[in-house]
Design a protein around this motif. Structure first.
Motif, PDB file in Angstrom:
ATOM      1  N   HIS A   9       0.822  -1.209   0.000  1.00 31.09           N
ATOM      2  CA  HIS A   9       0.000   0.000   0.000  1.00 31.09           C
ATOM      3  C   HIS A   9       0.864   1.272   0.000  1.00 31.09           C
ATOM      4  N   THR A  10       1.932   1.266   0.794  1.00 24.82           N
ATOM      5  CA  THR A  10       2.786   2.468   0.832  1.00 24.82           C
ATOM      6  C   THR A  10       3.408   2.719  -0.544  1.00 24.82           C
ATOM      7  N   TYR A  11       3.742   1.622  -1.227  1.00 25.82           N
ATOM      8  CA  TYR A  11       4.301   1.807  -2.583  1.00 25.82           C
ATOM      9  C   TYR A  11       3.221   2.246  -3.577  1.00 25.82           C
ATOM     10  N   ARG A  12       2.016   1.748  -3.393  1.00 31.94           N
ATOM     11  CA  ARG A  12       0.927   2.174  -4.284  1.00 31.94           C
ATOM     12  C   ARG A  12       0.684   3.667  -4.154  1.00 31.94           C
ATOM     13  N   GLN A  13       0.816   4.169  -2.928  1.00 38.45           N
ATOM     14  CA  GLN A  13       0.615   5.606  -2.739  1.00 38.45           C
ATOM     15  C   GLN A  13       1.733   6.405  -3.381  1.00 38.45           C
ATOM     16  N   ARG A  14       2.931   5.859  -3.277  1.00 36.47           N
ATOM     17  CA  ARG A  14       4.063   6.574  -3.883  1.00 36.47           C
ATOM     18  C   ARG A  14       4.048   6.485  -5.409  1.00 36.47           C
ATOM     19  N   ASP A  26       0.554   5.292 -10.485  1.00 35.06           N
ATOM     20  CA  ASP A  26       0.379   4.724 -11.834  1.00 35.06           C
ATOM     21  C   ASP A  26       1.255   3.483 -12.032  1.00 35.06           C
ATOM     22  N   GLY A  27       1.583   2.842 -10.919  1.00 33.74           N
ATOM     23  CA  GLY A  27       2.389   1.619 -11.004  1.00 33.74           C
ATOM     24  C   GLY A  27       1.515   0.383 -11.149  1.00 33.74           C
ATOM     25  N   TYR A  28       2.052  -0.629 -11.803  1.00 36.38           N
ATOM     26  CA  TYR A  28       1.387  -1.941 -11.864  1.00 36.38           C
ATOM     27  C   TYR A  28       2.291  -2.920 -11.129  1.00 36.38           C
TER      28      TYR A  28
END
Ligand SMILES: *Cc1c(COP(=O)(O)O)cnc(C)c1O
Length: 302
Positions: free
Chosen positions: A135-140, A143-145
Motif C-alpha cells: 500500500h505504501t508503494y501504491r501511494q508513492r 500509476d504503477g502496476y
C-alpha cells in the motif's frame, strides 16, 4: 496487441542416448528457452497477461520484487523496455544501494534496460507480500502496476496455458513432464492447463531448500481439485539451496552440454535435468515412458 497472443511454437527436441534405449524411454526437451532472448522461457509466459493488464489500466511503471540475480528482474526490465513501460525493481539487499561496483550482471543489464531500483533491507523485503507494505508503494507510485516476486500471480497461471497447449500438441502421449520450481507457479500452470489423463504425471523439482511450504500455493493456483493427484513436488534435489552450485551439479551441467549441445542454467534447469537422470538410475520411470524435460530458460541472454 496481437503480439501478446500470437505465440510461435518453440521446438520439442528428442534426445538420443544408449541409456534411454536400454530403459525403453523416449525423452524430449521442450526448448522454451528459445522463445525470447531476454524475456526468456517461463518468465515471458508469466509476464504476458500482466503486461496486457498494465496496459489496460494505463499504468506507466511496472513495479516488482527480486534478488540481485533474479531471472524475473531481468525479464521484467527487458519487457518494460520492449513494451514502453518504466520499471522499478525492489531489490533484496540494502547494502547494494551504496555499492554499485558490487551489482550483479543481472542488475547492470536491467539498469541498461531502464530499470530503476530501490534496495530493501532483508527485513523489509520479507514484508513484500503484506498488504500494508504494498500500500505504501501504491501511494508513492499511483500509476504503477505491481507484479509479485517471480512474476507469479493468477494472470501468470493463465499465461502458461499457451505453453501447456504447445506441449500437448507436440507430444500428446507424454507420460512424465519434469519442470523446475521456484515459486511453483509454472508447475501449477502446467498442471492446470495440460490435458488430463490418468497416466500423465508432472514432476516439479524444487530449487530451494525446504520447499514443502510451496505445496499450499501450488494447490491454490491449480484450483480444480480433480487435478490434485497428478503431480509431485520433489524437494530433495535442491543441491544445497537456491544459489548453490556444488561440483557434482556443475559437472552434470557441463557433460549434458557436451553430449546434447543444450546449455542449462545452474539455478533451475540443471537441477531438474539431473534429477531426471537420477530417476532413471533408480528405475523410477516405467518402461515405455515418454518424458518431456521443460527447458524454462534462465540464461539471461547468453
Ligand atoms: C524463475 C524460473 C523458474 C521458476 O519458476 P516458478 O514459476 O517461480 O516456479 C524455473 N526455471 C527458470 C529457468 C526460471 O527462470
Amino acid at each position: 496487441m496481437e503480439h501478446f497472443f500470437s505465440e510461435k511454437t518453440t521446438p520439442l527436441i528428442e534426445l538420443k542416448a544408449p541409456v534411454f534405449n536400454e530403459k525403453h524411454l523416449r525423452v524430449w526437451v521442450k526448448r522454451d528457452d528459445l522463445n525470447h532472448p531476454l524475456i526468456q522461457g517461463n518468465k515471458w509466459h508469466k509476464l504476458r497477461l500482466n503486461l496486457l493488464q498494465a496496459q489496460k489500466h494505463s499504468a506507466s511503471t511496472l513495479i516488482t520484487f527480486g534478488g540481485a540475480y533474479s531471472n524475473h528482474i531481468a525479464a521484467t526490465a527487458a519487457a518494460a523496455k520492449e513494451f514502453g513501460f518504466k520499471s522499478l525493481g525492489l531489490i533484496r539487499g540494502d547494502e547494494l544501494a551504496e555499492n554499485k561496483e558490487n551489482w550483479s550482471p543481472t542488475l547492470e543489464q536491467a539498469a541498461l534496460n531502464g530499470m530503476q531500483f530501490e534496495f530493501l533491507s532483508r527485513r523489509d523485503y520479507r514484508r513484500r507480500h503484506e498488504a500494508d507494505f504494498i500500500h505504501t508503494y501504491r501511494q508513492r507510485y499511483p500509476d504503477g502496476y505491481f507484479i509479485p516476486e517471480g512474476g507469479s500471480n493468477d494472470l501468470a497461471i493463465e499465461g502458461l496455458q499457451i505453453l501447456a497447449q504447445q506441449i500437448d500438441a507436440q507430444c500428446p502421449d507424454w507420460s512424465r513432464l519434469y519442470c523446475s520450481v521456484g515459486t511453483g507457479a509454472t508447475l501449477a500452470g502446467l498442471i492446470r492447463h495440460t490435458a488430463y489423463r490418468a497416466n500423465k504425471q508432472l514432476i516439479g523439482v524444487c530449487s530451494i531448500k525446504q520447499g514443502d511450504y510451496l505445496i499450499h500455493d501450488i494447490r491454490r493456483w491449480i484450483g480444480d481439485a480433480t487435478k490434485h493427484n497428478r503431480w509431485i513436488l520433489d524437494t530433495e534435489h535442491h543441491f544445497g539451496g537456491y544459489a548453490k552450485q556444488p561440483p557434482e551439479l556443475q559437472q552434470f551441467m557441463h557433460s549434458f552440454q557436451q553430449e546434447f549441445s543444450i546449455e542449462l542454467d545452474p539455478v533451475y534447469t540443471a537441477k531438474t535435468f539431473k534429477t531426471f537422470f537420477e530417476d532413471i538410475e533408480q528405475n523410477r520411470l516405467p518402461a515405455g515412458s515418454q518424458v518431456i524435460l521443460l527447458h524454462s530458460g534462465g540464461l539471461q541472454g547468453k
